[in-house]
Design a protein around this motif. Structure first.
Motif, mmCIF file in Angstrom:
data_model
loop_
_atom_site.group_PDB
_atom_site.id
_atom_site.type_symbol
_atom_site.label_atom_id
_atom_site.label_comp_id
_atom_site.label_asym_id
_atom_site.label_seq_id
_atom_site.Cartn_x
_atom_site.Cartn_y
_atom_site.Cartn_z
ATOM 1 N N GLY A 24 6.187 -32.799 -24.209
ATOM 2 C CA GLY A 24 7.316 -31.884 -24.240
ATOM 3 C C GLY A 24 8.198 -32.039 -25.456
ATOM 4 N N GLY A 25 7.706 -32.709 -26.486
ATOM 5 C CA GLY A 25 8.532 -33.002 -27.645
ATOM 6 C C GLY A 25 8.093 -32.268 -28.876
ATOM 7 N N THR A 26 8.008 -32.999 -29.999
ATOM 8 C CA THR A 26 7.757 -32.367 -31.289
ATOM 9 C C THR A 26 6.347 -31.851 -31.438
ATOM 10 N N SER A 27 5.415 -32.263 -30.550
ATOM 11 C CA SER A 27 4.039 -31.784 -30.685
ATOM 12 C C SER A 27 3.893 -30.343 -30.232
ATOM 13 N N VAL A 28 4.924 -29.797 -29.567
ATOM 14 C CA VAL A 28 4.895 -28.391 -29.168
ATOM 15 C C VAL A 28 5.393 -27.571 -30.358
ATOM 16 N N ILE A 29 4.455 -26.984 -31.139
ATOM 17 C CA ILE A 29 4.797 -26.292 -32.373
ATOM 18 C C ILE A 29 4.705 -24.791 -32.163
ATOM 19 N N PRO A 30 5.796 -24.067 -32.338
ATOM 20 C CA PRO A 30 5.752 -22.613 -32.120
ATOM 21 C C PRO A 30 4.968 -21.921 -33.230
ATOM 22 N N LEU A 31 4.319 -20.819 -32.892
ATOM 23 C CA LEU A 31 3.611 -20.018 -33.885
ATOM 24 C C LEU A 31 4.595 -19.108 -34.607
ATOM 25 N N ASP A 32 4.378 -18.915 -35.893
ATOM 26 C CA ASP A 32 5.219 -17.986 -36.638
ATOM 27 C C ASP A 32 4.935 -16.562 -36.182
ATOM 28 N N GLU A 33 5.980 -15.760 -36.144
ATOM 29 C CA GLU A 33 5.787 -14.351 -35.837
ATOM 30 C C GLU A 33 5.212 -13.675 -37.070
ATOM 31 N N GLY A 34 4.128 -12.946 -36.896
ATOM 32 C CA GLY A 34 3.487 -12.341 -38.049
ATOM 33 C C GLY A 34 2.867 -11.015 -37.709
ATOM 34 N N ALA A 35 1.840 -10.658 -38.440
ATOM 35 C CA ALA A 35 1.162 -9.387 -38.236
ATOM 36 C C ALA A 35 -0.272 -9.531 -38.692
ATOM 37 N N ALA A 36 -1.134 -8.706 -38.148
ATOM 38 C CA ALA A 36 -2.547 -8.715 -38.516
ATOM 39 C C ALA A 36 -3.081 -7.292 -38.491
ATOM 40 N N PRO A 37 -3.993 -6.968 -39.421
ATOM 41 C CA PRO A 37 -4.550 -5.617 -39.462
ATOM 42 C C PRO A 37 -5.850 -5.511 -38.675
ATOM 43 N N ASN A 38 -6.268 -4.294 -38.455
ATOM 44 C CA ASN A 38 -7.628 -4.026 -37.997
ATOM 45 C C ASN A 38 -8.259 -3.066 -38.994
ATOM 46 N N MET A 39 -9.376 -3.488 -39.579
ATOM 47 C CA MET A 39 -10.050 -2.720 -40.624
ATOM 48 C C MET A 39 -11.411 -2.256 -40.094
ATOM 49 N N THR A 167 -10.848 -6.752 -36.634
ATOM 50 C CA THR A 167 -11.409 -7.243 -37.895
ATOM 51 C C THR A 167 -10.342 -7.173 -38.973
ATOM 52 N N THR A 168 -10.024 -8.325 -39.578
ATOM 53 C CA THR A 168 -8.926 -8.363 -40.546
ATOM 54 C C THR A 168 -9.376 -8.050 -41.969
ATOM 55 N N VAL A 169 -10.668 -8.169 -42.258
ATOM 56 C CA VAL A 169 -11.184 -7.845 -43.590
ATOM 57 C C VAL A 169 -12.489 -7.082 -43.450
ATOM 58 N N ILE A 170 -12.801 -6.251 -44.451
ATOM 59 C CA ILE A 170 -14.114 -5.620 -44.530
ATOM 60 C C ILE A 170 -14.688 -5.917 -45.908
ATOM 61 N N ASN A 171 -15.994 -6.080 -45.962
ATOM 62 C CA ASN A 171 -16.678 -6.436 -47.200
ATOM 63 C C ASN A 171 -17.660 -5.344 -47.608
ATOM 64 N N TYR A 172 -17.653 -5.037 -48.904
ATOM 65 C CA TYR A 172 -18.614 -4.104 -49.480
ATOM 66 C C TYR A 172 -19.413 -4.854 -50.547
ATOM 67 N N PRO A 173 -20.583 -5.382 -50.183
ATOM 68 C CA PRO A 173 -21.396 -6.072 -51.187
ATOM 69 C C PRO A 173 -22.010 -5.086 -52.171
ATOM 70 N N VAL A 174 -22.220 -5.526 -53.388
ATOM 71 C CA VAL A 174 -22.957 -4.730 -54.369
ATOM 72 C C VAL A 174 -24.430 -5.005 -54.130
ATOM 73 N N SER A 175 -25.142 -3.992 -53.711
ATOM 74 C CA SER A 175 -26.520 -4.199 -53.292
ATOM 75 C C SER A 175 -27.334 -2.935 -53.522
ATOM 76 N N CYS A 176 -28.543 -2.935 -52.961
ATOM 77 C CA CYS A 176 -29.433 -1.781 -53.035
ATOM 78 C C CYS A 176 -29.885 -1.430 -51.623
ATOM 79 N N THR A 177 -30.477 -0.277 -51.476
ATOM 80 C CA THR A 177 -31.024 0.107 -50.184
ATOM 81 C C THR A 177 -32.045 -0.944 -49.733
ATOM 82 N N SER A 178 -31.913 -1.369 -48.468
ATOM 83 C CA SER A 178 -32.759 -2.449 -47.959
ATOM 84 C C SER A 178 -33.356 -2.065 -46.614
ATOM 85 N N SER A 179 -34.567 -2.535 -46.341
ATOM 86 C CA SER A 179 -35.237 -2.214 -45.065
ATOM 87 C C SER A 179 -36.103 -3.383 -44.620
ATOM 88 N N LEU A 180 -35.468 -4.526 -44.388
ATOM 89 C CA LEU A 180 -36.207 -5.730 -43.976
ATOM 90 C C LEU A 180 -36.148 -5.968 -42.474
#
Length: 305
Positions: A24-39, A167-180
């Motif tokens: 019940g002491g200092t080990s109880v650490i509150p989370l910061d109020e923040g924000a997160a996106p959905n992509m 989902t907080t991030v989206i990735n667009y790799p530089v690639s080619c058409t693939s069919s594996l």
């Protein structure tokens, strides 16, 4: 044996949680109020930056939706981090002071214009990745970056209470058409593990590669049957992060199994419908495998570096 790691981690987690609740002491650490996106990438738009089109100046339009999944930011920028396969990482603001939720479009020309280090479509290289996320400014002036300037997911927004439901991030790799994708048969040999109890003969089975878009594939077994043998007598080596990437025939491995172990694949030969590779992980497991493509079609000229 592999399950011991997971059990120990669970015990330590429970012990830590109980100790925090009891004092019940200092080990109880509150989370910061923040924000997160959905992509979310638009299903009707490309999931990757087509290398051939980019270098030839052909039209490419990336489309995505961004919304606030959690929190109440005062303002929002849509930012991009361009991680080159060669190593350097570039940063840019793609859209300033936007209102969310919103739909956004980005052409290859827009990417070139946004990043001062990219001079033209000819600078796009296979293996590069464009990461898109948000930069939130909170009412108290705190700036929350989901991705740090070096391109690692771990900016100032990592102390935000979050959830796997968005989902907080989206990735667009530089690639080619693939069919594996498909369910391919394999023959494994020379299986090794620290237990010293691996079979001396060949092991056969199938592995399923599921297309995730953009040349990214989820594999049903990173170790091609090794876990299921007397090496470990365990379930296949896979997880939601058990992926590899086909970047214009360059196979980039590094997927993780259910224990967080990272796998490296090295292609040693491609001959028609058969591909030979050696694999290892960072726990000392390894093996050789010959993978025969579903339907007997020839593999492309795949290679690793």
């Amino acid at each position: 044996m592999k399950k011991i790691k997971t059990i120990l981690l669970l015990v330590l987690t429970i012990t830590f949680a109980i100790s925090c609740e009891d004092d019940g002491g200092t080990s109880v650490i509150p989370l910061d109020e923040g924000a997160a996106p959905n992509m979310v990438k638009a299903a009707s738009a490309p999931a990757f930056i087509d290398l051939v089109k980019a270098q030839n100046g052909e039209p490419i339009t990336l489309q995505f939706n961004a919304s606030v999944a959690q929190g109440e930011p005062a303002s929002t920028d849509i930012v991009g981090v361009y991680t080159t396969f060669a190593g350097p990482v570039y940063n840019a603001v793609l859209f300033s002071n936007v209102t969310l939720p919103g739909d956004f479009s980005l052409t290859a020309a827009d990417v070139v214009a946004a990043f001062s280090e990219i001079n033209s479509g000819a600078d796009f290289q296979v293996g590069d990745v464009l990461t898109i996320t948000t930069r939130f400014t909170m009412p108290n002036g705190t700036v929350l970056d989901i991705v740090s300037p070096d391109g690692i997911i771990g900016g100032t927004g990592t102390n935000i209470q979050t959830t796997v439901l968005f989902t907080t991030v989206i990735n667009y790799p530089v690639s080619c058409t693939s069919s594996l994708g498909g369910t391919h048969s394999f023959v494994s040999s020379n299986l090794q593990a620290i237990t010293g109890t691996c079979p001396s003969g060949e092991v056969t089975g199938t592995v399923t590669w599921t297309d995730q878009g953009g040349g990214i594939y989820l594999t049903s077994d990173l170790g091609f049957g090794q876990y299921g043998t007397t090496c470990w007598s365990d379930s296949p080596a896979t997880s939601g992060g058990a992926t590899f990437t086909d970047a214009c025939n360059l196979i980039i491995s590094g997927g993780q199994d259910q224990y967080g172990l990272t796998y490296t694949w090295v292609i040693t030969d491609v001959n028609g419908p058969e591909m030979s590779l050696s694999w290892s992980n960072d726990y000392g497991d390894s093996g050789d495998v010959v993978i025969t493509r579903e339907g007997g079609a020839d593999w492309p000229d795949l290679f690793t570096q």
